[in-house]
Design an enzyme around this catalytic site. Sequence first.
Site, PDB file in Angstrom:
ATOM      1  N   ARG A   1       0.842  -1.210   0.000  1.00 54.23           N
ATOM      2  CA  ARG A   1       0.000   0.000   0.000  1.00 54.23           C
ATOM      3  C   ARG A   1       0.871   1.251   0.000  1.00 54.23           C
ATOM      4  O   ARG A   1       0.585   2.226  -0.695  1.00 54.23           O
ATOM      5  CB  ARG A   1      -0.947  -0.024   1.217  1.00 54.23           C
ATOM      6  CG  ARG A   1      -1.972   1.084   1.181  1.00 54.23           C
ATOM      7  CD  ARG A   1      -3.058   0.899   2.231  1.00 54.23           C
ATOM      8  NE  ARG A   1      -2.557   1.095   3.593  1.00 54.23           N
ATOM      9  CZ  ARG A   1      -3.303   0.940   4.687  1.00 54.23           C
ATOM     10  NH1 ARG A   1      -4.564   0.555   4.587  1.00 54.23           N
ATOM     11  NH2 ARG A   1      -2.782   1.147   5.879  1.00 54.23           N
TER      12      ARG A   1
ATOM     13  N   LYS B   1      -2.410   6.996   1.103  1.00 55.71           N
ATOM     14  CA  LYS B   1      -2.331   7.300   2.541  1.00 55.71           C
ATOM     15  C   LYS B   1      -1.301   8.412   2.717  1.00 55.71           C
ATOM     16  O   LYS B   1      -0.133   8.166   3.021  1.00 55.71           O
ATOM     17  CB  LYS B   1      -1.962   6.027   3.321  1.00 55.71           C
ATOM     18  CG  LYS B   1      -2.316   6.108   4.789  1.00 55.71           C
ATOM     19  CD  LYS B   1      -2.379   4.732   5.402  1.00 55.71           C
ATOM     20  CE  LYS B   1      -2.360   4.790   6.919  1.00 55.71           C
ATOM     21  NZ  LYS B   1      -3.390   5.610   7.526  1.00 55.71           N
TER      22      LYS B   1
ATOM     23  N   GLU C   1     -16.070   6.316   5.294  1.00 57.99           N
ATOM     24  CA  GLU C   1     -15.308   5.744   6.404  1.00 57.99           C
ATOM     25  C   GLU C   1     -15.317   6.752   7.541  1.00 57.99           C
ATOM     26  O   GLU C   1     -16.055   7.744   7.499  1.00 57.99           O
ATOM     27  CB  GLU C   1     -13.880   5.431   5.950  1.00 57.99           C
ATOM     28  CG  GLU C   1     -13.127   6.675   5.468  1.00 57.99           C
ATOM     29  CD  GLU C   1     -11.673   6.423   5.122  1.00 57.99           C
ATOM     30  OE1 GLU C   1     -11.131   5.383   5.491  1.00 57.99           O
ATOM     31  OE2 GLU C   1     -11.068   7.309   4.482  1.00 57.99           O
TER      32      GLU C   1
HETATM   33  N1  PMP Z   1      -9.282   5.018   7.220  1.00 55.29           N
HETATM   34  C1  PMP Z   1      -8.375   5.969   7.495  1.00 55.29           C
HETATM   35  C2  PMP Z   1      -8.647   7.361   7.069  1.00 55.29           C
HETATM   36  C3  PMP Z   1      -7.196   5.637   8.179  1.00 55.29           C
HETATM   37  O1  PMP Z   1      -6.283   6.580   8.442  1.00 55.29           O
HETATM   38  C4  PMP Z   1      -6.989   4.299   8.581  1.00 55.29           C
HETATM   39  C5  PMP Z   1      -5.702   3.912   9.282  1.00 55.29           C
HETATM   40  N2  PMP Z   1      -5.642   4.461  10.556  1.00 55.29           N
HETATM   41  C6  PMP Z   1      -7.971   3.339   8.305  1.00 55.29           C
HETATM   42  C7  PMP Z   1      -9.095   3.749   7.597  1.00 55.29           C
HETATM   43  C8  PMP Z   1      -7.807   1.933   8.703  1.00 55.29           C
HETATM   44  O2  PMP Z   1      -6.857   1.278   7.884  1.00 55.29           O
HETATM   45  P1  PMP Z   1      -5.929   0.107   8.422  1.00 55.29           P
HETATM   46  O3  PMP Z   1      -6.842  -0.998   8.846  1.00 55.29           O
HETATM   47  O4  PMP Z   1      -5.080  -0.279   7.266  1.00 55.29           O
HETATM   48  O5  PMP Z   1      -5.171   0.649   9.565  1.00 55.29           O
END
Ligand code: PMP
Length: 285
Positions: free
Chosen positions: A50, A149, A182
């Site tokens: 990622r 990210k 989200e």
């Molecule tokens: N959405 C956002 C905006 C995030 O920053 C994160 C990570 N903290 C997640 C979802 C969750 O992703 P992951 O399970 O890969 O940590």
Amino acid sequence: MKIYIDGKFFSKEEATVPVFDHGLLYGDGIFEGIRIYNSRVFKLREHLIRLYDSAKAIFLDIGMSIDHMEKAVIDTVAANQTRDGYIRLVVTRGDGALGIDPSSCAKARVIIIVGDIQLYPEEYYEKGISLIISSYRRIPSDCFDVRIKSLNYLNNVLAKIEARQAGCLECIMLNGAGHVTECTGDNIFILKNGTLMTPSPLEGALDGITRRTVLDLAKSLGITASETILTRFDLYTADECFLTGTGAEIIPAVAIDKRIIGSGTPGLITKKITEAFKTFVGLTV
Ligand code: PMP
């Protein structure tokens, strides 16, 4: 604490970044949050893929191979002798001139911090959290794809402030069409009539590693799960709701915009998935 910066280890006090780093000046960079369970780095390769996809999307040459990066992460965890913890891996555009153009930045900067994380107080994993729907919409993908990210989290930060001002620990963000995306730092799932549902990353959500893990676990538990368009109505009328993230793991949500979800306590399927997750990562034996 030993912090990795560009191949060298520094103490917490010594680990500093120049003020000309474009990560600081423009939020020009990317990051990952990764978990260490029982001295093993959880899904490291998926996080690195990622990270490298984020880098490709923003024309960022990390300057080291994915295998080399994997070794750097593992070496930093070993140097800190961490059994259970959290890794913050940051890659910035590096030092450049006082202008937005990244062509003045000769070399990316790689930072690896191994520390702790406690996103939510323990009691909320038992009783569940209350959420609001933020008035801030998620940035549309034709402006910026949030599957990258990036170090630009101000959209999320503003929504988080709004949540805190409303007395909540987290909030849900909709996209321009009013579809659920989200939360500010977690993905969201609901359960309705026995089916687990979560928005597609194409709606404007990070393709969360914990989210993927939960979708896999649901399959192995025989729970029907799908990526679906969801609106406020689906959230308000859900039987169960929970959030997923590397820091948060799985946290139940029991109220949304003052509507009580299900019975107002963490649901049975949420508990089942949480147990399966704990077993999977080795938190229970
Ligand atoms: N959405 C956002 C905006 C995030 O920053 C994160 C990570 N903290 C997640 C979802 C969750 O992703 P992951 O399970 O890969 O940590």
